[in-house]
Motif scaffolding. Structure first.
Motif, PDB file in Angstrom:
ATOM      1  N   HIS A 242      -2.026   0.237 -16.737  1.00 51.06           N
ATOM      2  CA  HIS A 242      -3.232  -0.209 -17.436  1.00 51.06           C
ATOM      3  C   HIS A 242      -2.832  -1.298 -18.433  1.00 51.06           C
ATOM      4  O   HIS A 242      -1.720  -1.272 -18.964  1.00 51.06           O
ATOM      5  CB  HIS A 242      -3.852   0.866 -18.323  1.00 51.06           C
TER       6      HIS A 242
ATOM      7  N   PHE B 267      -4.819  -3.635 -21.821  1.00 52.92           N
ATOM      8  CA  PHE B 267      -6.003  -4.119 -22.536  1.00 52.92           C
ATOM      9  C   PHE B 267      -5.563  -4.908 -23.759  1.00 52.92           C
ATOM     10  O   PHE B 267      -4.547  -4.629 -24.377  1.00 52.92           O
ATOM     11  CB  PHE B 267      -6.972  -2.978 -22.891  1.00 52.92           C
TER      12      PHE B 267
ATOM     13  N   GLY C 153     -10.089   3.613 -18.831  1.00 51.76           N
ATOM     14  CA  GLY C 153     -10.410   3.360 -20.234  1.00 51.76           C
ATOM     15  C   GLY C 153     -11.564   2.393 -20.408  1.00 51.76           C
ATOM     16  O   GLY C 153     -11.961   1.700 -19.462  1.00 51.76           O
TER      17      GLY C 153
ATOM     18  N   TRP D 263     -14.042   0.403 -23.972  1.00 47.09           N
ATOM     19  CA  TRP D 263     -14.202   0.217 -25.417  1.00 47.09           C
ATOM     20  C   TRP D 263     -15.487   0.845 -25.944  1.00 47.09           C
ATOM     21  O   TRP D 263     -16.546   0.698 -25.342  1.00 47.09           O
ATOM     22  CB  TRP D 263     -14.250  -1.283 -25.733  1.00 47.09           C
TER      23      TRP D 263
ATOM     24  N   LEU E 214     -10.740   1.998 -28.596  1.00 42.41           N
ATOM     25  CA  LEU E 214     -10.663   2.134 -27.146  1.00 42.41           C
ATOM     26  C   LEU E 214     -10.538   3.613 -26.759  1.00 42.41           C
ATOM     27  O   LEU E 214      -9.806   4.359 -27.403  1.00 42.41           O
ATOM     28  CB  LEU E 214      -9.466   1.376 -26.582  1.00 42.41           C
TER      29      LEU E 214
ATOM     30  N   GLU F  68      -9.511   6.258 -23.703  1.00 40.91           N
ATOM     31  CA  GLU F  68      -8.785   6.392 -22.443  1.00 40.91           C
ATOM     32  C   GLU F  68      -8.866   7.872 -22.085  1.00 40.91           C
ATOM     33  O   GLU F  68      -8.692   8.721 -22.960  1.00 40.91           O
ATOM     34  CB  GLU F  68      -7.349   5.940 -22.695  1.00 40.91           C
TER      35      GLU F  68
ATOM     36  N   SER G  77      -4.871 -10.384 -17.133  1.00 41.25           N
ATOM     37  CA  SER G  77      -5.901 -10.478 -18.173  1.00 41.25           C
ATOM     38  C   SER G  77      -5.887 -11.852 -18.809  1.00 41.25           C
ATOM     39  O   SER G  77      -4.828 -12.443 -19.013  1.00 41.25           O
ATOM     40  CB  SER G  77      -5.636  -9.443 -19.273  1.00 41.25           C
TER      41      SER G  77
ATOM     42  N   PHE H 126     -10.869  -3.455 -19.739  1.00 40.90           N
ATOM     43  CA  PHE H 126      -9.721  -2.553 -19.582  1.00 40.90           C
ATOM     44  C   PHE H 126      -9.309  -2.645 -18.127  1.00 40.90           C
ATOM     45  O   PHE H 126     -10.120  -2.390 -17.226  1.00 40.90           O
ATOM     46  CB  PHE H 126     -10.141  -1.127 -19.941  1.00 40.90           C
TER      47      PHE H 126
ATOM     48  N   THR I  43      -7.118  -1.737 -14.771  1.00 41.97           N
ATOM     49  CA  THR I  43      -6.252  -0.813 -14.031  1.00 41.97           C
ATOM     50  C   THR I  43      -6.647  -0.817 -12.556  1.00 41.97           C
ATOM     51  O   THR I  43      -7.825  -0.980 -12.231  1.00 41.97           O
ATOM     52  CB  THR I  43      -6.333   0.619 -14.600  1.00 41.97           C
TER      53      THR I  43
ATOM     54  N   ASN J  16     -11.363  -4.404 -13.488  1.00 38.68           N
ATOM     55  CA  ASN J  16     -11.435  -4.682 -14.916  1.00 38.68           C
ATOM     56  C   ASN J  16     -12.727  -4.054 -15.420  1.00 38.68           C
ATOM     57  O   ASN J  16     -13.814  -4.573 -15.211  1.00 38.68           O
ATOM     58  CB  ASN J  16     -11.387  -6.172 -15.227  1.00 38.68           C
TER      59      ASN J  16
END
Ligand SMILES: *[C@@H]1O[C@H](CO)[C@@H](O)[C@H](O)[C@H]1NC(C)=O
Ligand SMILES: *[C@@H]1O[C@H](CO)[C@@H](O)[C@H](O)[C@H]1NC(C)=O
Ligand SMILES: [Cu+2]
Length: 562
Positions: free
Chosen positions: A56, A58, A110, A112, A118, A120, A401, A491, A493, A497
């Motif tokens: 992951h 972020f 996860g 926000w 954040l 998770e 990202s 986030f 993974t 996104n």
């Protein structure tokens, strides 16, 4: 290219970085890959090591990321000497710092909260050094710079769920399986969703029968909020070739959209999805774009080479199919750039998401033939452009990202259960920065000096929906032409996104600032409501013609207190 020229490029690249940004020298050798000086396709640079594998990722501030791994023997250690499974990565020093996670995070998700923390959630059984993460909720708060964990909070177990920031400022957790699995099945399916924080005292699951109807390819569902002006929370959900809009308020399916042509797009036949940039000029009409995946759960099966775009505002719309830049791809990552183009990067040409089978010379790689080059999608022209190749295969458990300086962080890859270094596709710690072609424009880049009088990127600047915000911007080279946008970085993974969003902003006025040369006072209007872009942290960006700003400005967006 001869050795002298390579050395020259290496030194030259290093010197530019050192002088312009005054960065401390990286302890790792920099590998400049600018294809003989042609920057028109972008450039790649390996800048550091992630400390833990980035299952992951972020963005937590303009220069810092947090990575989360599954439980494995990373070199980076927690204070108690045990291998860390989370790290904070600093883009200025290119150093990773171990963070405190003490429960197993494999394979969680996860999103926000509106207040900037954040969330998770989920994971697997523990071991001697980690407690079970199966019902754990973890919060990362940047003012503390570390995690705190709440065990036994989730009512049910969820491997491969999706999480999403909601207009309410809470987070949704949806779907997943109640046990680790390659492919989902009825006995472990979790066809429900839950919220954090809960509206009552404890988290509660709500049923979502659509996830029963869509077995087996329904893990890491693609979920996005559909903008509306009726105060509804409408979700777009895509799994197993089927798509619906779902009203969280009534708990009912609103539309079932036409079936998507092509193969499967969800884990382990993993594709990716984005809501195309939203704009006030058409009242934020949402279109989803879904790309890649595979047609069959077979190692030799060639990845899906198509993308589809669907208008979400009507159930009469048809999928508008396109190719995927000419390359089949399983496990692509989709990343918005500052100009609203979408970078598709990472992944493989064949196979599916998961770990290699067997070891040594007999290892069978279930994702094979890495695709080393990104393609850049222009949503106005509806065209893909292949860009410069990396040298690092990024297979299962890799990420990408946007960085607020306009570059893209690309890291991870770990198609195995435990750290393995001397294998064909190792546990990959190298962090790469891709500099897209727009960073090589001759147009001067605008520099946002302040937002609502606050110097940017010291701390998150609090702003509100519908607010007119004022920026002081420096840019040389004559009258500028600004476009503005908000990006929620989300986030990342498993090629999803979660919550990523791109929204154009209206630029209301641009005045020259008579107090300084090349300085302008710019006012921009923030979106009307939290269904357009979720409350919480986002970055405000400007373009001057084709040149992105030196850095986006970190904001915390919320509803104006009544
Ligand atoms: C945000 O909300 C969560 C859930 O209510 C809470 O635990 C957390 O402390 C809050 N964070 C901040 C920065 O207020
Ligand atoms: C300024 O940018 C807008 C939006 O991209 C464009 O429509 C307009 O033509 C540009 N103006 C000039 C003078 O280039
Ligand atoms: Cu995984």
């Amino acid at each position: 290219m001869n050795v002298k020229l390579i050395l020259f490029l290496f030194l030259f690249g290093g010197l530019i970085i050192f002088n312009v940004n005054a960065l401390p020298a990286s302890p790792l050798p920099l590998v400049e890959r600018n294809d003989g000086g042609d920057t028109s396709l972008g450039t790649w640079k390996i800048v550091g090591k992630s400390g833990v594998n980035a299952m992951h990722a972020f963005l937590v501030s303009s220069r810092k990321f947090v990575f989360v791994d599954k439980l494995e023997g990373n070199d980076l250690k927690r204070p108690d000497g045990v291998s860390a499974i989370s790290a904070e990565y600093d883009l200025d020093t290119n150093e990773a710092r171990a963070l405190s996670i003490y429960t197993n995070t494999f394979c969680s998700a996860g999103a926000w909260l509106g207040n900037g923390t954040l969330v998770e959630a989920g994971g697997d059984n523990g071991d001697a050094n980690f407690r079970s993460g199966r019902q754990t909720v973890r919060l990362y708060d940047k003012t503390i710079g570390d995690w705190y964990e709440f065990e036994g909070v989730m009512p049910t177990m969820r491997w491969y769920p999706t999480m999403l920031s909601l207009p309410s400022g809470n987070v949704l957790v949806v779907g997943g399986a109640k046990a680790a699995t390659g492919v989902n099945k009825d006995s472990i399916n979790n066809p429900s969703y839950t919220f954090y924080p809960p509206s009552g005292t404890v988290m509660e699951d709500f049923s979502l029968p659509f996830l029963t109807e869509t077995l087996p390819y329904n893990l890491y569902p693609m979920v996005h909020v559909i903008p509306n002006f009726e105060g509804k929370t409408l979700l777009f959900i895509h799994v197993n070739q089927r798509s619906i809009s779902f009203d969280i308020g009534t708990g009912k399916v609103v539309y079932e959209y036409p079936k998507m042509p092509g193969g499967f797009r969800n884990y382990p036949l993993t594709g990716t999805s984005v809501i195309l940039p939203l704009t006030p000029t058409d009242n934020y009409k949402a279109k989803v774009m879904i790309c890649g995946g595979n047609k069959a759960y077979e190692i030799t099966s060639e990845g899906e080479a198509s993308c589809g775009i669907l208008d979400l505002m009507t159930d009469k719309a048809q999928w508008e199919m396109n190719d995927f830049g000419g390359t089949p791809r399983i496990m692509p990552d989709a990343t918005f750039l500052v100009d609203g183009t979408i970078l598709f990067v990472n992944g493989a040409r064949t196979g599916f998401a998961g770990y290699r089978k067997g070891g040594g010379a007999n290892a069978l790689w279930v994702n094979e033939n890495p695709v080393l080059f990104p393609v850049l999608y222009d949503h106005f022209a509806k065209t893909f452009k292949p860009l410069a190749s990396s040298i690092v295969p990024r297979m299962y458990h890799s990420v990408s990202s946007l960085v607020p300086d306009g570059t893209v962080l690309v890291t991870g890859s770990n198609p195995q259960g435990n750290v393995a270094i001397d294998v064909k596709y190792p546990t990959e710690y190298r962090v790469e920065i891709f500099s897209p072609p727009y960073l090589y424009t001759k147009t001067p880049r605008p520099n946002i000096i302040s937002l609502q009088t606050f110097e940017i990127n010291k701390e998150r600047i609090k702003v509100y929906y519908q607010q007119m915000v004022t920026l002081i911007v420096q840019v040389a080279g004559g009258p500028p032409n600004f476009t503005a946008s908000l990006i929620h970085h989300g986030f990342i993974t498993h090629s999803q996104n979660m919550g990523q969003r791109y929204v154009y902003l209206e630029v209301e006025n641009v005045w020259t600032d008579s107090t300084a040369n090349d300085q302008y006072i710019v006012t921009v209007k923030l979106p009307q409501n939290p269904t357009i872009i979720a409350p919480g942290p986002s970055f405000l960006y400007l373009m001057n013609y084709d040149a992105p700003c030196v850095s986006g400005a970190e904001i915390l967006l919320n509803e104006q207190p009544k």
